[in-house]
Design a protein around this motif. Structure first.
Motif, PDB file in Angstrom:
ATOM      1  N   TRP A  34      50.955  14.378  47.341  1.00 56.73           N
ATOM      2  CA  TRP A  34      51.118  15.831  47.335  1.00 56.73           C
ATOM      3  C   TRP A  34      51.642  16.275  45.974  1.00 56.73           C
ATOM      4  O   TRP A  34      52.836  16.457  45.763  1.00 56.73           O
ATOM      5  CB  TRP A  34      52.072  16.287  48.452  1.00 56.73           C
ATOM      6  CG  TRP A  34      52.128  17.776  48.555  1.00 56.73           C
ATOM      7  CD1 TRP A  34      53.172  18.584  48.201  1.00 56.73           C
ATOM      8  CD2 TRP A  34      51.092  18.655  48.995  1.00 56.73           C
ATOM      9  NE1 TRP A  34      52.861  19.896  48.402  1.00 56.73           N
ATOM     10  CE2 TRP A  34      51.578  19.978  48.897  1.00 56.73           C
ATOM     11  CE3 TRP A  34      49.788  18.463  49.454  1.00 56.73           C
ATOM     12  CZ2 TRP A  34      50.824  21.089  49.249  1.00 56.73           C
ATOM     13  CZ3 TRP A  34      49.041  19.580  49.818  1.00 56.73           C
ATOM     14  CH2 TRP A  34      49.559  20.874  49.708  1.00 56.73           C
ATOM     15  N   PRO A  35      50.734  16.480  45.007  1.00 61.53           N
ATOM     16  CA  PRO A  35      51.169  16.788  43.638  1.00 61.53           C
ATOM     17  C   PRO A  35      51.606  18.229  43.416  1.00 61.53           C
ATOM     18  O   PRO A  35      52.188  18.543  42.393  1.00 61.53           O
ATOM     19  CB  PRO A  35      49.918  16.474  42.815  1.00 61.53           C
ATOM     20  CG  PRO A  35      48.780  16.682  43.757  1.00 61.53           C
ATOM     21  CD  PRO A  35      49.291  16.295  45.119  1.00 61.53           C
ATOM     22  N   VAL A  36      51.343  19.112  44.351  1.00 61.91           N
ATOM     23  CA  VAL A  36      51.653  20.532  44.165  1.00 61.91           C
ATOM     24  C   VAL A  36      53.150  20.767  44.320  1.00 61.91           C
ATOM     25  O   VAL A  36      53.741  20.426  45.333  1.00 61.91           O
ATOM     26  CB  VAL A  36      50.874  21.393  45.182  1.00 61.91           C
ATOM     27  CG1 VAL A  36      51.225  22.857  45.025  1.00 61.91           C
ATOM     28  CG2 VAL A  36      49.380  21.174  45.017  1.00 61.91           C
ATOM     29  N   THR A  37      53.766  21.336  43.288  1.00 65.61           N
ATOM     30  CA  THR A  37      55.201  21.602  43.337  1.00 65.61           C
ATOM     31  C   THR A  37      55.514  22.998  43.869  1.00 65.61           C
ATOM     32  O   THR A  37      56.584  23.229  44.398  1.00 65.61           O
ATOM     33  CB  THR A  37      55.837  21.447  41.944  1.00 65.61           C
ATOM     34  OG1 THR A  37      55.144  22.298  41.032  1.00 65.61           O
ATOM     35  CG2 THR A  37      55.772  20.012  41.475  1.00 65.61           C
ATOM     36  N   ASP A  38      54.596  23.935  43.721  1.00 63.21           N
ATOM     37  CA  ASP A  38      54.807  25.304  44.182  1.00 63.21           C
ATOM     38  C   ASP A  38      53.516  25.799  44.829  1.00 63.21           C
ATOM     39  O   ASP A  38      52.613  26.290  44.148  1.00 63.21           O
ATOM     40  CB  ASP A  38      55.217  26.189  43.009  1.00 63.21           C
ATOM     41  CG  ASP A  38      55.600  27.607  43.429  1.00 63.21           C
ATOM     42  OD1 ASP A  38      55.204  28.051  44.529  1.00 63.21           O
ATOM     43  OD2 ASP A  38      56.278  28.280  42.633  1.00 63.21           O
ATOM     44  N   LEU A  39      53.422  25.653  46.140  1.00 61.72           N
ATOM     45  CA  LEU A  39      52.207  26.023  46.868  1.00 61.72           C
ATOM     46  C   LEU A  39      51.906  27.509  46.739  1.00 61.72           C
ATOM     47  O   LEU A  39      50.747  27.903  46.590  1.00 61.72           O
ATOM     48  CB  LEU A  39      52.333  25.627  48.344  1.00 61.72           C
ATOM     49  CG  LEU A  39      51.096  25.858  49.214  1.00 61.72           C
ATOM     50  CD1 LEU A  39      49.892  25.109  48.661  1.00 61.72           C
ATOM     51  CD2 LEU A  39      51.371  25.444  50.643  1.00 61.72           C
ATOM     52  N   ASN A  40      52.934  28.355  46.763  1.00 57.29           N
ATOM     53  CA  ASN A  40      52.716  29.796  46.614  1.00 57.29           C
ATOM     54  C   ASN A  40      52.097  30.130  45.265  1.00 57.29           C
ATOM     55  O   ASN A  40      51.205  30.969  45.178  1.00 57.29           O
ATOM     56  CB  ASN A  40      54.027  30.561  46.808  1.00 57.29           C
ATOM     57  CG  ASN A  40      54.497  30.544  48.243  1.00 57.29           C
ATOM     58  OD1 ASN A  40      53.697  30.436  49.166  1.00 57.29           O
ATOM     59  ND2 ASN A  40      55.800  30.632  48.437  1.00 57.29           N
ATOM     60  N   LEU A  41      52.565  29.488  44.214  1.00 53.98           N
ATOM     61  CA  LEU A  41      52.007  29.718  42.881  1.00 53.98           C
ATOM     62  C   LEU A  41      50.570  29.221  42.813  1.00 53.98           C
ATOM     63  O   LEU A  41      49.706  29.885  42.244  1.00 53.98           O
ATOM     64  CB  LEU A  41      52.868  29.026  41.817  1.00 53.98           C
ATOM     65  CG  LEU A  41      52.412  29.222  40.371  1.00 53.98           C
ATOM     66  CD1 LEU A  41      52.394  30.696  39.984  1.00 53.98           C
ATOM     67  CD2 LEU A  41      53.314  28.436  39.438  1.00 53.98           C
ATOM     68  N   LEU A  42      50.290  28.065  43.405  1.00 48.22           N
ATOM     69  CA  LEU A  42      48.926  27.533  43.432  1.00 48.22           C
ATOM     70  C   LEU A  42      47.989  28.522  44.120  1.00 48.22           C
ATOM     71  O   LEU A  42      46.921  28.845  43.594  1.00 48.22           O
ATOM     72  CB  LEU A  42      48.892  26.182  44.148  1.00 48.22           C
ATOM     73  CG  LEU A  42      47.498  25.583  44.334  1.00 48.22           C
ATOM     74  CD1 LEU A  42      46.971  25.050  43.015  1.00 48.22           C
ATOM     75  CD2 LEU A  42      47.525  24.483  45.380  1.00 48.22           C
ATOM     76  N   VAL A  43      48.399  29.042  45.266  1.00 48.94           N
ATOM     77  CA  VAL A  43      47.566  29.995  46.005  1.00 48.94           C
ATOM     78  C   VAL A  43      47.406  31.287  45.209  1.00 48.94           C
ATOM     79  O   VAL A  43      46.299  31.815  45.069  1.00 48.94           O
ATOM     80  CB  VAL A  43      48.162  30.267  47.406  1.00 48.94           C
ATOM     81  CG1 VAL A  43      47.445  31.429  48.095  1.00 48.94           C
ATOM     82  CG2 VAL A  43      48.085  29.002  48.265  1.00 48.94           C
ATOM     83  N   SER A  44      48.496  31.788  44.667  1.00 52.29           N
ATOM     84  CA  SER A  44      48.461  33.023  43.884  1.00 52.29           C
ATOM     85  C   SER A  44      47.521  32.897  42.679  1.00 52.29           C
ATOM     86  O   SER A  44      46.688  33.772  42.432  1.00 52.29           O
ATOM     87  CB  SER A  44      49.876  33.377  43.416  1.00 52.29           C
ATOM     88  OG  SER A  44      49.848  34.427  42.495  1.00 52.29           O
ATOM     89  N   ASP A  45      47.648  31.815  41.929  1.00 54.39           N
ATOM     90  CA  ASP A  45      46.794  31.613  40.765  1.00 54.39           C
ATOM     91  C   ASP A  45      45.336  31.435  41.181  1.00 54.39           C
ATOM     92  O   ASP A  45      44.422  31.929  40.514  1.00 54.39           O
ATOM     93  CB  ASP A  45      47.260  30.408  39.945  1.00 54.39           C
ATOM     94  CG  ASP A  45      48.495  30.717  39.101  1.00 54.39           C
ATOM     95  OD1 ASP A  45      48.905  31.892  39.049  1.00 54.39           O
ATOM     96  OD2 ASP A  45      49.035  29.784  38.489  1.00 54.39           O
ATOM     97  N   THR A  46      45.093  30.734  42.282  1.00 54.45           N
ATOM     98  CA  THR A  46      43.727  30.540  42.764  1.00 54.45           C
ATOM     99  C   THR A  46      43.098  31.873  43.144  1.00 54.45           C
ATOM    100  O   THR A  46      41.943  32.149  42.817  1.00 54.45           O
ATOM    101  CB  THR A  46      43.706  29.573  43.965  1.00 54.45           C
ATOM    102  OG1 THR A  46      44.271  28.326  43.558  1.00 54.45           O
ATOM    103  CG2 THR A  46      42.305  29.346  44.475  1.00 54.45           C
ATOM    104  N   VAL A  47      43.856  32.724  43.800  1.00 53.68           N
ATOM    105  CA  VAL A  47      43.359  34.048  44.177  1.00 53.68           C
ATOM    106  C   VAL A  47      43.055  34.867  42.927  1.00 53.68           C
ATOM    107  O   VAL A  47      42.001  35.510  42.835  1.00 53.68           O
ATOM    108  CB  VAL A  47      44.374  34.770  45.091  1.00 53.68           C
ATOM    109  CG1 VAL A  47      44.028  36.247  45.251  1.00 53.68           C
ATOM    110  CG2 VAL A  47      44.429  34.085  46.446  1.00 53.68           C
TER     111      VAL A  47
END
Length: 199
Positions: free
Chosen positions: A153-166
């Motif tokens: 699980w390399p993602v440190t900030d899931l909210n940031l990952l989702v936000s940037d993906t959006v």
């Protein structure tokens, strides 16, 4: 302040900043699932010019990218950091493959579907070889470097990952609902980005 051209768009950057951080901040079409851990290779990009303004390829890049791929100018955006103030131009693998697919689906005048399909298939094969053909060495190296928890699980900030993906997806599709943004078209300004750390 340094300027970098990513996917035909000039962006402000800082010395020491990695290409994936510049692209993410500007909602440019790039992959970043592993959060810059050098694991997914989705941030791979082709350096079109200015390779001498970037750091030397890292051990991570030598693990994941073949010598042929690196000789063709490919780097991992999470590993390639700005070290000089000269011009750097890159095309992300995500955008390169989108353009190749677009050329297959809507061949430019004077080209055919078949001739446009070859570069896309070659790119897909090269990417798969990076993962499958170099396995298990790339997996063993990543496990040694990152440890089992980060590897899984390399993602440190899931909210940031989702936000940037959006943000990237919205920009790619065009906020005005007209579909994909084509190279050379005016692009809407992205929403203000969240702060990303400079490496």
């Amino acid at each position: 302040m340094v300027q970098v051209e990513i996917n035909d768009e000039v962006m402000d950057a800082k010395l020491g900043e990695r290409l994936v951080a510049v692209a993410r901040r500007n909602a440019s079409h790039i992959g970043f699932y592993c959060d810059g851990n050098g694991l997914c290779t989705m941030c791979e990009c082709r350096v079109l010019s200015g390779a001498d303004q970037l750091n030397e390829p890292t051990e991570v890049e030598h693990t994941w990218l073949s010598d042929e791929r690196m000789a063709d100018g490919y780097r991992l955006g999470c590993q390639a950091a700005l070290r000089g103030v000269g011009s750097v131009r890159v095309l992300t693998r995500a955008e390169e493959m989108r353009r190749q697919l677009d050329a297959v689906l809507s061949p430019p005048p004077g080209t055919t579907v078949v001739e446009n399909l070859r570069p896309l298939l070659a790119n897909i094969a090269a990417v798969n070889w990076q993962h499958i053909g170099r396995w298990p060495f790339n997996l063993i190296d990543s496990l040694r470097r990152l440890g089992p928890v980060t590897l899984l699980w390399p993602v440190t900030d899931l909210n940031l990952l989702v936000s940037d993906t959006v943000r990237v997806t919205q920009r790619l599709l065009g906020a005005n609902g007209k579909g994909l943004v084509v190279a050379g078209e005016e692009k809407p300004a992205p929403p203000p980005p969240p702060a990303h750390e400079v490496v």
